[in-house]
Design a protein around this motif. Structure first.
Motif, PDB file in Angstrom:
ATOM      1  N   GLN A  56       0.851  -1.204   0.000  1.00  0.00           N
ATOM      2  CA  GLN A  56       0.000   0.000   0.000  1.00  0.00           C
ATOM      3  C   GLN A  56       0.878   1.242   0.000  1.00  0.00           C
ATOM      4  O   GLN A  56       0.616   2.199  -0.729  1.00  0.00           O
ATOM      5  N   ALA A  59       2.457   1.560  -3.395  1.00  0.00           N
ATOM      6  CA  ALA A  59       1.452   1.988  -4.378  1.00  0.00           C
ATOM      7  C   ALA A  59       1.114   3.455  -4.187  1.00  0.00           C
ATOM      8  O   ALA A  59       0.962   4.205  -5.158  1.00  0.00           O
ATOM      9  N   LEU A  60       0.996   3.881  -2.937  1.00  0.00           N
ATOM     10  CA  LEU A  60       0.695   5.282  -2.656  1.00  0.00           C
ATOM     11  C   LEU A  60       1.828   6.184  -3.130  1.00  0.00           C
ATOM     12  O   LEU A  60       1.584   7.237  -3.730  1.00  0.00           O
ATOM     13  N   GLN A  61       3.052   5.738  -2.907  1.00  0.00           N
ATOM     14  CA  GLN A  61       4.207   6.517  -3.361  1.00  0.00           C
ATOM     15  C   GLN A  61       4.225   6.609  -4.890  1.00  0.00           C
ATOM     16  O   GLN A  61       4.456   7.679  -5.459  1.00  0.00           O
ATOM     17  N   SER A  62       3.954   5.487  -5.559  1.00  0.00           N
ATOM     18  CA  SER A  62       3.920   5.493  -7.025  1.00  0.00           C
ATOM     19  C   SER A  62       2.810   6.391  -7.548  1.00  0.00           C
ATOM     20  O   SER A  62       3.000   7.129  -8.520  1.00  0.00           O
ATOM     21  N   LEU A  63       1.662   6.330  -6.911  1.00  0.00           N
ATOM     22  CA  LEU A  63       0.540   7.165  -7.315  1.00  0.00           C
ATOM     23  C   LEU A  63       0.859   8.642  -7.114  1.00  0.00           C
ATOM     24  O   LEU A  63       0.577   9.467  -7.983  1.00  0.00           O
ATOM     25  N   SER A  64       1.472   8.977  -5.998  1.00  0.00           N
ATOM     26  CA  SER A  64       1.851  10.364  -5.737  1.00  0.00           C
ATOM     27  C   SER A  64       2.834  10.870  -6.790  1.00  0.00           C
ATOM     28  O   SER A  64       2.720  11.995  -7.266  1.00  0.00           O
ATOM     29  N   GLU A  65       3.785  10.022  -7.135  1.00  0.00           N
ATOM     30  CA  GLU A  65       4.768  10.393  -8.152  1.00  0.00           C
ATOM     31  C   GLU A  65       4.093  10.600  -9.510  1.00  0.00           C
ATOM     32  O   GLU A  65       4.399  11.553 -10.228  1.00  0.00           O
ATOM     33  N   ALA A  66       3.146   9.717  -9.836  1.00  0.00           N
ATOM     34  CA  ALA A  66       2.424   9.854 -11.105  1.00  0.00           C
ATOM     35  C   ALA A  66       1.619  11.145 -11.140  1.00  0.00           C
ATOM     36  O   ALA A  66       1.571  11.834 -12.165  1.00  0.00           O
ATOM     37  N   VAL A  67       1.007  11.494 -10.025  1.00  0.00           N
ATOM     38  CA  VAL A  67       0.236  12.742  -9.953  1.00  0.00           C
ATOM     39  C   VAL A  67       1.168  13.937 -10.123  1.00  0.00           C
ATOM     40  O   VAL A  67       0.872  14.865 -10.866  1.00  0.00           O
TER      41      VAL A  67
END
Length: 103
Positions: A56, A59-67
């Motif tokens: 989690q 995934a949260l770190q990857s999502l933040s980076e994508a944003v």
């Protein structure tokens, strides 16, 4: 709008919820919720995920980076569009002034 009396199946409860045109008693909703919770608990028991926090977080770190990357790309594109608009405005001004002076 129709006023249908409650069916015998739902008259046992003082309140009922209308779902897709069907009345469901509060007792039935509670039963559904309890079965859902039990099913979720069974799923967690049969499929334990010890690292679900680590994944989690990742995934949260990857999502933040994508944003962040998406925001930077949008900001860059907006900047490019502003530059294009300035050029178009200058061209339009030159064309308009040229046609006035030619008259």
């Amino acid at each position: 709008m129709e006023n249908n009396p409650p069916s015998p199946a739902t008259s046992e409860s003082s309140t009922a919820t209308r779902v897709f045109g069907t009345r469901i008693s509060d007792r039935d909703l509670t039963e559904i919720e309890l079965h859902s919770v039990e099913s979720i608990n069974d799923l967690h028991r049969t499929h334990p995920e010890p690292n679900h926090k680590v994944r989690q977080g990742s995934a949260l770190q990857s999502l933040s980076e994508a944003v962040r990357t998406g925001e930077q790309a949008v900001a860059l594109r907006i900047s490019e569009l502003i530059q294009e608009l300035k050029i178009l405005r200058n061209n339009l001004t030159a064309i308009t002034e040229g046609s006035r002076s030619g008259q």
